[in-house]
Write a protein that holds these residues in place. Structure first.
Motif, PDB file in Angstrom:
ATOM      1  N   LEU A   1     -88.434  -8.977 -73.312  1.00 26.06           N
ATOM      2  CA  LEU A   1     -88.777  -9.718 -72.100  1.00 26.06           C
ATOM      3  C   LEU A   1     -88.285 -11.159 -72.239  1.00 26.06           C
ATOM      4  O   LEU A   1     -88.301 -11.710 -73.342  1.00 26.06           O
ATOM      5  CB  LEU A   1     -90.296  -9.718 -71.909  1.00 26.06           C
ATOM      6  N   GLN A   2     -87.866 -11.747 -71.127  1.00 24.39           N
ATOM      7  CA  GLN A   2     -87.459 -13.145 -71.124  1.00 24.39           C
ATOM      8  C   GLN A   2     -88.441 -13.957 -70.301  1.00 24.39           C
ATOM      9  O   GLN A   2     -89.155 -13.424 -69.442  1.00 24.39           O
ATOM     10  CB  GLN A   2     -86.050 -13.298 -70.550  1.00 24.39           C
TER      11      GLN A   2
ATOM     12  N   LYS B   1     -84.090   0.347 -64.313  1.00 24.69           N
ATOM     13  CA  LYS B   1     -85.200   0.049 -65.206  1.00 24.69           C
ATOM     14  C   LYS B   1     -85.862  -1.281 -64.835  1.00 24.69           C
ATOM     15  O   LYS B   1     -87.056  -1.457 -65.006  1.00 24.69           O
ATOM     16  CB  LYS B   1     -84.688   0.016 -66.650  1.00 24.69           C
ATOM     17  N   ARG B   2     -85.080  -2.246 -64.327  1.00 25.35           N
ATOM     18  CA  ARG B   2     -85.613  -3.547 -63.950  1.00 25.35           C
ATOM     19  C   ARG B   2     -86.269  -3.544 -62.585  1.00 25.35           C
ATOM     20  O   ARG B   2     -87.124  -4.380 -62.297  1.00 25.35           O
ATOM     21  CB  ARG B   2     -84.489  -4.588 -63.923  1.00 25.35           C
ATOM     22  N   GLU B   3     -85.845  -2.629 -61.735  1.00 22.23           N
ATOM     23  CA  GLU B   3     -86.309  -2.634 -60.347  1.00 22.23           C
ATOM     24  C   GLU B   3     -87.830  -2.561 -60.271  1.00 22.23           C
ATOM     25  O   GLU B   3     -88.451  -1.644 -60.828  1.00 22.23           O
ATOM     26  CB  GLU B   3     -85.679  -1.449 -59.603  1.00 22.23           C
ATOM     27  N   ARG B   4     -88.424  -3.555 -59.625  1.00 22.73           N
ATOM     28  CA  ARG B   4     -89.868  -3.634 -59.387  1.00 22.73           C
ATOM     29  C   ARG B   4     -90.687  -3.686 -60.663  1.00 22.73           C
ATOM     30  O   ARG B   4     -91.824  -3.212 -60.711  1.00 22.73           O
ATOM     31  CB  ARG B   4     -90.337  -2.498 -58.482  1.00 22.73           C
ATOM     32  N   ARG B   5     -90.131  -4.240 -61.708  1.00 21.05           N
ATOM     33  CA  ARG B   5     -90.844  -4.425 -62.969  1.00 21.05           C
ATOM     34  C   ARG B   5     -90.977  -5.920 -63.248  1.00 21.05           C
ATOM     35  O   ARG B   5     -90.175  -6.718 -62.765  1.00 21.05           O
ATOM     36  CB  ARG B   5     -90.085  -3.786 -64.138  1.00 21.05           C
ATOM     37  N   ILE B   6     -91.954  -6.294 -64.073  1.00 24.75           N
ATOM     38  CA  ILE B   6     -92.047  -7.698 -64.494  1.00 24.75           C
ATOM     39  C   ILE B   6     -90.792  -8.013 -65.296  1.00 24.75           C
ATOM     40  O   ILE B   6     -90.464  -7.328 -66.259  1.00 24.75           O
ATOM     41  CB  ILE B   6     -93.324  -7.938 -65.311  1.00 24.75           C
ATOM     42  N   ASP B   7     -90.069  -9.038 -64.856  1.00 24.06           N
ATOM     43  CA  ASP B   7     -88.756  -9.331 -65.408  1.00 24.06           C
ATOM     44  C   ASP B   7     -88.707 -10.656 -66.152  1.00 24.06           C
ATOM     45  O   ASP B   7     -87.842 -10.866 -66.992  1.00 24.06           O
ATOM     46  CB  ASP B   7     -87.732  -9.349 -64.256  1.00 24.06           C
ATOM     47  N   TYR B   8     -89.623 -11.576 -65.848  1.00 23.01           N
ATOM     48  CA  TYR B   8     -89.569 -12.918 -66.416  1.00 23.01           C
ATOM     49  C   TYR B   8     -90.976 -13.494 -66.315  1.00 23.01           C
ATOM     50  O   TYR B   8     -91.671 -13.264 -65.321  1.00 23.01           O
ATOM     51  CB  TYR B   8     -88.595 -13.778 -65.594  1.00 23.01           C
TER      52      TYR B   8
END
Length: 120
Positions: free
Chosen positions: A48-49, A3-10
């Motif tokens: 989101l962080q 789910k995190r892969e290649r997504r806006i993470d921070y």
């Protein structure tokens, strides 16, 4: 993990006053924070962080990305933003799909709040 892969993470924001930004987002949006010295505070909005570092923010009109938050009702959010020292820079307006307003928070960042509802 996928789910995190290649997504806006921070997301990091420059803020003239990270402590003021922290207080604003705690009060208005209920975000959780952890300080890392006087010049950085990290947030978790539940999904989101990110963080606020001491610096001079750009505005959306100067080409900075506009972060858009969601609220089921705009009226109470607009009232909370102004009560906590936010500055409304674009009052509530309609667009295809909903309504929104834009504001600057005490640290100088411009954000928006939107809702798909027609009324408050």
């Amino acid at each position: 993990q996928m789910k995190r892969e290649r997504r806006i993470d921070y997301v990091e924001f420059a803020s003239r006053d990270p402590a003021a930004s922290r207080g604003f987002f705690e009060q208005v949006f209920g975000w959780k924070f952890e300080d890392y010295g006087p010049d950085y505070t990290a947030f978790d909005d539940g999904e989101l962080q990110g963080g606020f570092f001491r610096g001079t923010p750009l505005t959306a009109s100067a080409g900075a990305p506009l972060v858009v938050l969601y609220a089921a009702q705009l009226g109470p959010m607009l009232a909370a933003v102004t009560a906590q020292g936010g500055d409304v820079v674009k009052p509530i307006f309609s667009f295809p799909g909903g309504r929104r307003f834009q504001f600057t928070e005490p640290g100088g960042n411009e954000l928006a709040v939107w809702s798909e509802r027609d009324s408050d």
